[in-house]
Design an enzyme around this catalytic site. Structure first.
Site, PDB file in Angstrom:
ATOM      1  N   LYS A  11     -14.430  -9.217   1.667  1.00  0.00           N
ATOM      2  CA  LYS A  11     -14.213 -10.257   0.658  1.00  0.00           C
ATOM      3  C   LYS A  11     -14.608 -11.649   1.188  1.00  0.00           C
ATOM      4  O   LYS A  11     -14.805 -11.839   2.395  1.00  0.00           O
ATOM      5  CB  LYS A  11     -12.744 -10.212   0.215  1.00  0.00           C
ATOM      6  CG  LYS A  11     -12.364  -8.901  -0.496  1.00  0.00           C
ATOM      7  CD  LYS A  11     -10.937  -8.951  -1.036  1.00  0.00           C
ATOM      8  CE  LYS A  11     -10.598  -7.678  -1.796  1.00  0.00           C
ATOM      9  NZ  LYS A  11      -9.232  -7.734  -2.390  1.00  0.00           N
ATOM     10  N   TYR A  51     -13.632  -5.611 -11.489  1.00  0.00           N
ATOM     11  CA  TYR A  51     -12.167  -5.578 -11.511  1.00  0.00           C
ATOM     12  C   TYR A  51     -11.612  -5.419 -12.932  1.00  0.00           C
ATOM     13  O   TYR A  51     -10.451  -5.757 -13.178  1.00  0.00           O
ATOM     14  CB  TYR A  51     -11.598  -6.836 -10.851  1.00  0.00           C
ATOM     15  CG  TYR A  51     -11.560  -6.763  -9.333  1.00  0.00           C
ATOM     16  CD1 TYR A  51     -10.748  -5.829  -8.682  1.00  0.00           C
ATOM     17  CD2 TYR A  51     -12.305  -7.628  -8.545  1.00  0.00           C
ATOM     18  CE1 TYR A  51     -10.695  -5.763  -7.298  1.00  0.00           C
ATOM     19  CE2 TYR A  51     -12.260  -7.569  -7.152  1.00  0.00           C
ATOM     20  CZ  TYR A  51     -11.448  -6.630  -6.540  1.00  0.00           C
ATOM     21  OH  TYR A  51     -11.396  -6.563  -5.167  1.00  0.00           O
ATOM     22  N   PHE A  59      -2.853 -11.780 -12.226  1.00  0.00           N
ATOM     23  CA  PHE A  59      -3.678 -12.359 -11.154  1.00  0.00           C
ATOM     24  C   PHE A  59      -5.182 -12.187 -11.396  1.00  0.00           C
ATOM     25  O   PHE A  59      -5.993 -12.598 -10.573  1.00  0.00           O
ATOM     26  CB  PHE A  59      -3.289 -11.756  -9.791  1.00  0.00           C
ATOM     27  CG  PHE A  59      -3.393 -10.248  -9.712  1.00  0.00           C
ATOM     28  CD1 PHE A  59      -4.621  -9.619  -9.505  1.00  0.00           C
ATOM     29  CD2 PHE A  59      -2.263  -9.453  -9.809  1.00  0.00           C
ATOM     30  CE1 PHE A  59      -4.734  -8.239  -9.429  1.00  0.00           C
ATOM     31  CE2 PHE A  59      -2.358  -8.056  -9.730  1.00  0.00           C
ATOM     32  CZ  PHE A  59      -3.589  -7.461  -9.543  1.00  0.00           C
ATOM     33  N   ARG A  87      -8.283   3.387   3.175  1.00  0.00           N
ATOM     34  CA  ARG A  87      -7.071   2.700   2.705  1.00  0.00           C
ATOM     35  C   ARG A  87      -6.073   2.530   3.854  1.00  0.00           C
ATOM     36  O   ARG A  87      -5.380   1.518   3.952  1.00  0.00           O
ATOM     37  CB  ARG A  87      -6.419   3.491   1.567  1.00  0.00           C
ATOM     38  CG  ARG A  87      -7.261   3.651   0.313  1.00  0.00           C
ATOM     39  CD  ARG A  87      -7.372   2.427  -0.532  1.00  0.00           C
ATOM     40  NE  ARG A  87      -6.091   1.885  -0.923  1.00  0.00           N
ATOM     41  CZ  ARG A  87      -5.938   0.918  -1.827  1.00  0.00           C
ATOM     42  NH1 ARG A  87      -6.988   0.408  -2.447  1.00  0.00           N
ATOM     43  NH2 ARG A  87      -4.752   0.438  -2.109  1.00  0.00           N
ATOM     44  N   THR A  93      -1.742  -3.865   0.391  1.00  0.00           N
ATOM     45  CA  THR A  93      -2.337  -4.990  -0.346  1.00  0.00           C
ATOM     46  C   THR A  93      -1.804  -6.334   0.136  1.00  0.00           C
ATOM     47  O   THR A  93      -2.560  -7.269   0.371  1.00  0.00           O
ATOM     48  CB  THR A  93      -2.034  -4.841  -1.860  1.00  0.00           C
ATOM     49  OG1 THR A  93      -2.425  -3.535  -2.283  1.00  0.00           O
ATOM     50  CG2 THR A  93      -2.744  -5.901  -2.670  1.00  0.00           C
ATOM     51  N   ARG A 104      -5.703  -5.723   7.160  1.00  0.00           N
ATOM     52  CA  ARG A 104      -4.990  -6.759   6.404  1.00  0.00           C
ATOM     53  C   ARG A 104      -3.892  -7.414   7.242  1.00  0.00           C
ATOM     54  O   ARG A 104      -3.647  -8.615   7.121  1.00  0.00           O
ATOM     55  CB  ARG A 104      -4.471  -6.180   5.100  1.00  0.00           C
ATOM     56  CG  ARG A 104      -5.622  -6.033   4.081  1.00  0.00           C
ATOM     57  CD  ARG A 104      -5.256  -5.168   2.921  1.00  0.00           C
ATOM     58  NE  ARG A 104      -6.190  -5.298   1.786  1.00  0.00           N
ATOM     59  CZ  ARG A 104      -6.143  -4.531   0.714  1.00  0.00           C
ATOM     60  NH1 ARG A 104      -5.216  -3.586   0.610  1.00  0.00           N
ATOM     61  NH2 ARG A 104      -7.009  -4.702  -0.264  1.00  0.00           N
ATOM     62  N   ASN A 114      -7.220 -10.966   0.896  1.00  0.00           N
ATOM     63  CA  ASN A 114      -6.780  -9.944   1.849  1.00  0.00           C
ATOM     64  C   ASN A 114      -7.954  -9.182   2.490  1.00  0.00           C
ATOM     65  O   ASN A 114      -7.828  -8.034   2.896  1.00  0.00           O
ATOM     66  CB  ASN A 114      -5.769  -8.999   1.195  1.00  0.00           C
ATOM     67  CG  ASN A 114      -6.317  -8.331  -0.051  1.00  0.00           C
ATOM     68  OD1 ASN A 114      -7.498  -8.481  -0.374  1.00  0.00           O
ATOM     69  ND2 ASN A 114      -5.481  -7.562  -0.729  1.00  0.00           N
ATOM     70  N   HIS A 117     -11.700  -4.783   0.202  1.00  0.00           N
ATOM     71  CA  HIS A 117     -11.433  -3.888  -0.928  1.00  0.00           C
ATOM     72  C   HIS A 117     -11.754  -2.469  -0.496  1.00  0.00           C
ATOM     73  O   HIS A 117     -12.694  -2.243   0.272  1.00  0.00           O
ATOM     74  CB  HIS A 117     -12.329  -4.234  -2.130  1.00  0.00           C
ATOM     75  CG  HIS A 117     -12.316  -3.161  -3.189  1.00  0.00           C
ATOM     76  ND1 HIS A 117     -11.347  -3.098  -4.166  1.00  0.00           N
ATOM     77  CD2 HIS A 117     -13.109  -2.065  -3.379  1.00  0.00           C
ATOM     78  CE1 HIS A 117     -11.554  -2.023  -4.918  1.00  0.00           C
ATOM     79  NE2 HIS A 117     -12.620  -1.379  -4.463  1.00  0.00           N
ATOM     80  N   GLU A 128     -17.362   3.160  -8.244  1.00  0.00           N
ATOM     81  CA  GLU A 128     -17.547   1.870  -7.552  1.00  0.00           C
ATOM     82  C   GLU A 128     -18.799   1.877  -6.663  1.00  0.00           C
ATOM     83  O   GLU A 128     -19.492   0.860  -6.562  1.00  0.00           O
ATOM     84  CB  GLU A 128     -16.298   1.540  -6.740  1.00  0.00           C
ATOM     85  CG  GLU A 128     -15.097   1.229  -7.626  1.00  0.00           C
ATOM     86  CD  GLU A 128     -13.841   0.882  -6.848  1.00  0.00           C
ATOM     87  OE1 GLU A 128     -12.817   0.625  -7.494  1.00  0.00           O
ATOM     88  OE2 GLU A 128     -13.871   0.865  -5.594  1.00  0.00           O
TER      89      GLU A 128
HETATM   90  P1  IDP Z   1      -5.735  -3.008  -3.480  1.00  0.00           P
HETATM   91  O1  IDP Z   1      -6.880  -3.964  -3.182  1.00  0.00           O
HETATM   92  O2  IDP Z   1      -4.838  -2.819  -2.290  1.00  0.00           O
HETATM   93  O3  IDP Z   1      -6.190  -1.703  -4.091  1.00  0.00           O
HETATM   94  P2  IDP Z   1      -4.909  -3.794  -6.168  1.00  0.00           P
HETATM   95  O4  IDP Z   1      -3.525  -3.653  -6.713  1.00  0.00           O
HETATM   96  O5  IDP Z   1      -5.945  -2.851  -6.667  1.00  0.00           O
HETATM   97  O6  IDP Z   1      -4.805  -3.746  -4.565  1.00  0.00           O
HETATM   98  O7  IDP Z   1      -5.356  -5.289  -6.459  1.00  0.00           O
HETATM   99  C1  IDP Z   1      -6.708  -5.676  -6.345  1.00  0.00           C
HETATM  100  C2  IDP Z   1      -6.773  -7.001  -5.628  1.00  0.00           C
HETATM  101  O8  IDP Z   1      -6.144  -7.998  -6.444  1.00  0.00           O
HETATM  102  C3  IDP Z   1      -6.021  -7.078  -4.289  1.00  0.00           C
HETATM  103  O9  IDP Z   1      -6.731  -6.553  -3.207  1.00  0.00           O
HETATM  104  C4  IDP Z   1      -5.804  -8.566  -4.175  1.00  0.00           C
HETATM  105  O10 IDP Z   1      -6.981  -9.252  -3.741  1.00  0.00           O
HETATM  106  C5  IDP Z   1      -5.491  -8.956  -5.612  1.00  0.00           C
HETATM  107  N1  IDP Z   1      -4.045  -8.904  -5.908  1.00  0.00           N
HETATM  108  C6  IDP Z   1      -3.273  -7.801  -6.054  1.00  0.00           C
HETATM  109  N2  IDP Z   1      -1.990  -8.126  -6.336  1.00  0.00           N
HETATM  110  C7  IDP Z   1      -1.960  -9.480  -6.361  1.00  0.00           C
HETATM  111  C8  IDP Z   1      -0.914 -10.434  -6.602  1.00  0.00           C
HETATM  112  O11 IDP Z   1       0.249 -10.091  -6.848  1.00  0.00           O
HETATM  113  N3  IDP Z   1      -1.272 -11.757  -6.541  1.00  0.00           N
HETATM  114  C9  IDP Z   1      -2.548 -12.167  -6.280  1.00  0.00           C
HETATM  115  N4  IDP Z   1      -3.550 -11.309  -6.065  1.00  0.00           N
HETATM  116  C10 IDP Z   1      -3.273  -9.979  -6.100  1.00  0.00           C
HETATM  117 MG    MG Z   2      -7.184  -1.391  -5.893  1.00  0.00          MG
END
Ligand code: IDP
Ligand code: MG
Length: 140
Positions: A11, A51, A59, A87, A93, A104, A114, A117, A128
């Protein structure tokens, strides 16, 4: 266990801090191979489409703004159980909940910025990977 492919993105917070090599070393040390890779600056439409599954989440707008704030590196990782393994190497996350040694935990700036992805299922991985790469660009 089957050899799988999964989509990984480094990212904008990772490219900005020049961390692509350190992060990819973690994948390679764990036995995943980078079989396709490209550096891109996503448009708002591209990040929004990627996304789209999160469209209704609070968010979403911020996430699209963040993902277009600088270059990313999209890549395909290949290996045994690659979806789950990626993962695991990434960590939770929210970096506050990520296990020691994960990407992370070591590198993420926040729950949003973070660093990485990773696809969350074999089915989403196929979608994807195809979003970013054509078959001829993936060299196993
Ligand atoms: P993941 O990347 O661990 O699969 P997802 O729930 O799919 O997590 O969320 C996608 C991305 O959205 C996260 O990697 C992060 O960059 C962002 N994100 C997820 N939850 C939050 C939040 O509560 N606040 C701000 N950004 C978030
Ligand atoms: Mg995800």
């Amino acid at each position: 266990m089957a050899v799988e492919r999964t989509l990984s993105i480094l990212k904008p917070d990772a490219t900005r801090r020049n961390l692509t090599g350190k992060i990819n070393a973690k994948f390679e040390e764990a036995g995943l191979r980078i079989v396709a890779q490209k550096r891109l600056h996503l448009s708002e439409a591209q990040a929004g489409a990627f996304y789209a599954v999160h469209k209704e989440r609070p968010f979403y707008k911020d996430l699209v703004a963040f993902m277009t704030s600088g270059p990313v590196v999209a890549q395909v990782l290949e290996g045994e159980n690659a979806v789950a393994k990626n993962r695991e190497i990434m960590g939770a996350t929210n970096p506050a909940n990520a296990a020691p040694g994960t990407i992370r935990k070591e590198f993420a700036e926040s729950i949003e910025a973070n660093s990485v992805h990773g696809s969350d299922s074999a089915e989403n991985a196929a979608t994807e990977v195809a979003f970013f790469f054509s078959g001829i660009e993936i060299v196993g």
